[in-house]
Design a protein around this motif. Structure first.
Motif, short mmCIF file in Angstrom:
data_model
loop_
_atom_site.label_atom_id
_atom_site.label_comp_id
_atom_site.label_asym_id
_atom_site.label_seq_id
_atom_site.Cartn_x
_atom_site.Cartn_y
_atom_site.Cartn_z
N SER A 1 48.13 40.91 67.32
CA SER A 1 48.48 42.47 67.97
C SER A 1 49.88 42.85 67.40
O SER A 1 50.22 44.04 67.43
CB SER A 1 48.45 42.21 69.36
N GLN A 2 50.63 42.05 66.71
CA GLN A 2 51.86 42.39 66.31
C GLN A 2 51.38 43.63 65.00
O GLN A 2 52.26 44.26 64.71
CB GLN A 2 52.70 41.23 65.52
N TYR A 3 50.21 43.40 64.45
CA TYR A 3 49.76 44.21 63.39
C TYR A 3 48.51 45.26 63.78
O TYR A 3 48.63 45.96 63.05
CB TYR A 3 49.31 43.25 62.01
N ASP A 4 47.79 44.81 64.67
CA ASP A 4 46.65 45.59 64.96
C ASP A 4 46.63 45.66 66.54
O ASP A 4 46.22 44.57 67.20
CB ASP A 4 45.64 44.95 64.25
N SER A 5 46.82 46.91 67.40
CA SER A 5 46.90 46.82 68.69
C SER A 5 46.30 48.28 69.31
O SER A 5 46.49 49.19 68.52
CB SER A 5 47.95 46.41 69.18
N PRO A 6 45.67 48.18 70.38
CA PRO A 6 45.56 49.63 70.99
C PRO A 6 46.54 50.71 70.86
O PRO A 6 46.47 51.78 71.15
CB PRO A 6 44.81 49.27 72.20
N SER A 7 47.99 50.13 71.05
CA SER A 7 48.99 50.68 71.52
C SER A 7 49.46 51.03 70.12
O SER A 7 50.69 52.09 70.11
CB SER A 7 50.05 50.12 71.92
#
Length: 325
Positions: free
Chosen positions: A22-28
């Motif tokens: 999620s550091q690289y790819d997240s909904p935000s």
């Protein structure tokens, strides 16, 4: 009247399917889309309805991250239109055969499509019989800046192509196949490809090969294997009549150098870097891939990379590594 939303499913919840850190790819973070799940999640004309993985705990993690249903197999309770196949390459053929029975409107498959040329031709034949189109994620086809420049090279805007090369590691089928697709796309066809030696730098089943290729538009093409156990690398360079075009940092930086009079000695032309694109568009390539799928289903565009293109990559690999005709 607006086009209806399409329903999508992701099969395979690994790094490219759904669960990159999620550091690289997240909904935000809508400005960096690095998984199929995120691309569907972010697209206004797509509803990501579910994910599936052989590891059900991984699937549940992906379902929670992308706010969608979780399935324990390819027996979906809901109707769907698009499905992404993001399982390991050796499992593609098996999964693609199962998907045919569900009659989706479009299938998106990760590169290099199948485990080998024979599998790829078999699956493509089955899908042709059922009229289900296949879009292949050779990512650089969907980088808007990079693909524009590659099309300029293809269309002769930089004149004659003297030499092309790729520096790569982490396996010919895993990473090197991207370069072969780019060379096929820009340089035409090849009937002359050979390997020199190889490095086992990622998986024993997928060496990185040093290769020589000769294409219709460029007789001198080199793929140089760099040991990725020291550092990762994917760079492509075209030496042309009008200058040098270089794709560095995995293709995220693009540099164009053109000739100008050499200022110290004044007796020849020297290359000066006069255009530079930092960032290119790889961070949004998967979103652009999904946009291409939507445009195709809406009758507004052709698919940018198909099973036919993937088969050609398999053909070159088979010719070079296995001596196949």
């Amino acid at each position: 009247m607006p086009f209806p939303k399409y329903k999508a499913i992701v099969i395979g919840c690994g790094s490219i399917g759904a669960l990159k850190d999620s550091q690289y790819d997240s909904p935000s973070n809508p400005a960096q889309i690095l998984t199929h799940a995120h691309a569907y999640y972010a697209h206004p004309d797509i509803e990501l309805i579910g994910v599936v993985d052989s590891d059900f705990e991984k699937a549940k993690q992906a379902g929670k991250k992308w706010d969608c249903s979780v399935y324990d197999g390819i027996n979906f309770a809901e109707e769907f239109d698009i499905v992404s196949v993001c399982v390991p390459t050796e499992n593609h053929a098996e999964i693609l055969k199962e998907i045919i029975k569900l009659k989706p409107k479009l299938v998106i498959a990760e590169k290099p499509f199948c485990a080998n040329l024979q599998e790829a031709e078999e699956i493509a034949g089955l899908y042709k019989q059922t009229n289900i189109p296949i879009l292949i994620n050779y990512t650089r086809r969907f980088d808007l800046i990079g693909s524009r420049i590659l099309n300029e090279i293809k269309n002769g805007e930089y004149g004659e192509i003297y030499h092309a090369r790729c520096l790569y590691g982490r396996g010919l089928k895993r990473d090197g196949c991207h370069a072969i697709d780019i060379f096929n796309w820009t340089l035409g066809t090849t009937d002359n490809a050979m390997t020199l030696n190889d490095i086992i730098d990622y998986l024993p089943t997928d060496p990185s090969y040093n290769m020589l290729l000769s294409y219709k538009k460029c007789e001198n093409v080199v793929m140089a294997a760099i040991d990725s156990r020291n550092y990762g690398l994917f760079e492509i360079e075209f030496a042309t009549e009008k200058g040098i075009i270089s794709f560095t940092k995995w293709g995220q930086h693009i540099h164009i150098s053109t000739p100008e009079p050499e200022k110290t000695y004044g007796q020849y032309q020297s290359l000066i870097r006069n255009k530079e694109f930092i960032g290119s568009g790889l961070n949004m390539a998967l979103y652009n891939m999904v946009q291409n799928a939507v445009d195709f289903l809406n009758g507004k565009a052709e698919l940018k990379c198909t099973d036919k293109d993937a088969i050609e990559v398999h053909r070159v690999i088979g010719m070079a590594v296995y001596g196949e005709d």
